[in-house]
Design an enzyme around this catalytic site. Sequence first.
Site, PDB file in Angstrom:
ATOM      1  N   GLU A 222      49.162  42.652  33.004  1.00  8.73           N
ATOM      2  CA  GLU A 222      48.837  41.456  33.787  1.00  8.73           C
ATOM      3  C   GLU A 222      47.450  41.702  34.348  1.00  8.73           C
ATOM      4  OE1 GLU A 222      47.758  39.278  36.484  1.00  8.73           O
ATOM      5  OE2 GLU A 222      49.302  40.128  37.781  1.00  8.73           O
ATOM      6  N   LEU A 223      46.461  41.032  33.740  1.00  9.29           N
ATOM      7  CA  LEU A 223      45.068  41.350  34.019  1.00  9.29           C
ATOM      8  C   LEU A 223      44.403  40.231  34.831  1.00  9.29           C
ATOM      9  CD1 LEU A 223      44.266  42.832  30.493  1.00  9.29           C
ATOM     10  CD2 LEU A 223      45.215  43.980  32.518  1.00  9.29           C
TER      11      LEU A 223
ATOM     12  N   GLY B 279      46.053  44.813  36.788  1.00  7.21           N
ATOM     13  CA  GLY B 279      44.722  45.272  37.152  1.00  7.21           C
ATOM     14  C   GLY B 279      43.642  44.482  36.440  1.00  7.21           C
TER      15      GLY B 279
ATOM     16  N   GLU C 245      35.597  36.682  36.458  1.00  8.64           N
ATOM     17  CA  GLU C 245      36.554  36.605  37.556  1.00  8.64           C
ATOM     18  C   GLU C 245      35.849  37.026  38.835  1.00  8.64           C
ATOM     19  OE1 GLU C 245      41.083  37.822  38.686  1.00  8.64           O
ATOM     20  OE2 GLU C 245      39.882  39.358  37.671  1.00  8.64           O
TER      21      GLU C 245
ATOM     22  N   ASN D  58      45.824  44.590  45.904  1.00  3.47           N
ATOM     23  CA  ASN D  58      45.720  43.277  46.557  1.00  3.47           C
ATOM     24  C   ASN D  58      47.038  42.756  47.124  1.00  3.47           C
ATOM     25  OD1 ASN D  58      46.486  42.982  43.832  1.00  3.47           O
ATOM     26  ND2 ASN D  58      45.676  40.910  43.707  1.00  3.47           N
TER      27      ASN D  58
ATOM     28  N   LYS E 207      51.767  54.813  39.809  1.00  5.08           N
ATOM     29  CA  LYS E 207      50.385  55.194  40.147  1.00  5.08           C
ATOM     30  C   LYS E 207      49.778  53.975  40.836  1.00  5.08           C
ATOM     31  CE  LYS E 207      46.107  56.717  40.200  1.00  5.08           C
ATOM     32  NZ  LYS E 207      45.549  55.618  41.037  1.00  5.08           N
ATOM     33  N   HIS E 208      49.693  54.054  42.155  1.00 10.20           N
ATOM     34  CA  HIS E 208      49.183  52.930  42.924  1.00 10.20           C
ATOM     35  C   HIS E 208      47.673  53.087  43.120  1.00 10.20           C
ATOM     36  CE1 HIS E 208      49.682  49.335  45.099  1.00 10.20           C
ATOM     37  NE2 HIS E 208      50.822  49.601  45.713  1.00 10.20           N
ATOM     38  N   ALA E 209      47.034  52.018  43.574  1.00 14.39           N
ATOM     39  CA  ALA E 209      45.624  52.094  43.931  1.00 14.39           C
ATOM     40  C   ALA E 209      45.442  53.114  45.047  1.00 14.39           C
ATOM     41  CB  ALA E 209      45.125  50.723  44.376  1.00 14.39           C
TER      42      ALA E 209
END
Length: 453
Positions: free
Chosen positions: A229-230, A207, A357, A132, A155-157
């Site tokens: 950090e969710l 994530g 969410e 995002n 490790k990215h999206a």
Amino acid sequence: MSTITTINPYTQEELKTYELIDNTVLQQKLELAEAQFKNWKSFEIKDRRKRLSKVAKLLIERKESYAKLMTEEMGKPLAQGISEIEKCAWVCDFYAKNADDFLADQLIETDAEESFISYDPLGVILAIMPWNYPFWQVMRFAAPTLMAGNTALLKHASSTTECALEIQKLFEDAGFPEGCFQTLLVSHEQIESVISNDIVKAVSLTGSEGAGRKIAEIAGKNLKKTVLELGGNNACIVLKDADLDKHIATMAWARMQNAGQSCIAAKRFIVVEDIYDEFLSKFKAKVESYVVGNPMDDKTEIASMASVDLAEEVEAQVKKSLDLGAKVVLGNKREGALYHPTILENVTTEMPVFKEEVFGPVAAIIKVKNEDKAYDMASNSRFGLGSMVFTKKVDKAKKRIGDIADGAFFINELVKSDPRLPFGGTKTSGYGRELSKEGIMEFVNVKTVYSSK
């Protein structure tokens, strides 16, 4: 060998296909990171600072091309992408300037001739990052982690693979030694082996709650530290004395920024009944004014979401809420990955748009009787990332900071990250902190040193 294919969410055009690395190459990259750590940790702060300052400079020089890349891979409006890159430069400058003070030995008076706390880097740190904010999420991790003397793996999206590769190139172009920062094109299955590998000392994840639970389980089994950090389900409390004319634009953008794809977005608007009708009218008018469309257009404020699947997920959450009695004030229209800004009222606590969410441009409006009910409703969440209160009685609002157990409490402003302030959550929004001094301390060994004759 497995592959990743990236897709432009607005046009649905295939962008590029990438091959994932095999386990042999993966092990080589891990070993390179470990070998470079032994070298990088010996660099003086001034030498690390020089390189990180160069990263900041390159970010500004390349901000248009990086912004375009984000637009192509995840649909961010071009102007907002430029702002994101500028913020990345800010966080690099912040740590380049302040890391020396943050990491300085802390002298402690004891019975020893000399005793102090030394802040030593841990080693190789793995970051698992979302799509995002493809550059910002990575840079707010990388800047303090590298300045502390660690080396980093990313490790990215998969949807923002080219962004990930460009970030590695950015660090290398700025003079960071090979292996200081590496992007790993790996599968989810390979990530478990990376976390379990003795070379990796800690993990930072931004994530979903589900991803956080999985990563924490693997890391816990291997006694590895994590910063998580969710998700968030931030409440925006609007009290009867709120200055709507002054703050309605802030309130609306708190929900609709980045097409609603923000963990810290205001998702639940809890409005006291005295001001409810006025709020809803002005809020709707502001949201209706947004320019929705092509993210490559400089005038566009809200564009497509990052994928059709994500838009369909939001659509399903809204449908379930409507089936339970919510009413549409605005929107509830999807065209491929474009989900139009939506406002729902008559929202109750059992609806998905209240208790889950919703990662898209959907504002859930809840009417409450008074201020006490507003704070109670805001606290009715298993998430704990941040909350915001709009009122003219600022001193009174400050007395209620402890009434909401979130990681942030903003008065007359939307919740946002700032390099100078710690960022993180409580409850199912995760634990640990990024940014500020607290962020650089997450991945250091706080070592006691005691010396006597």
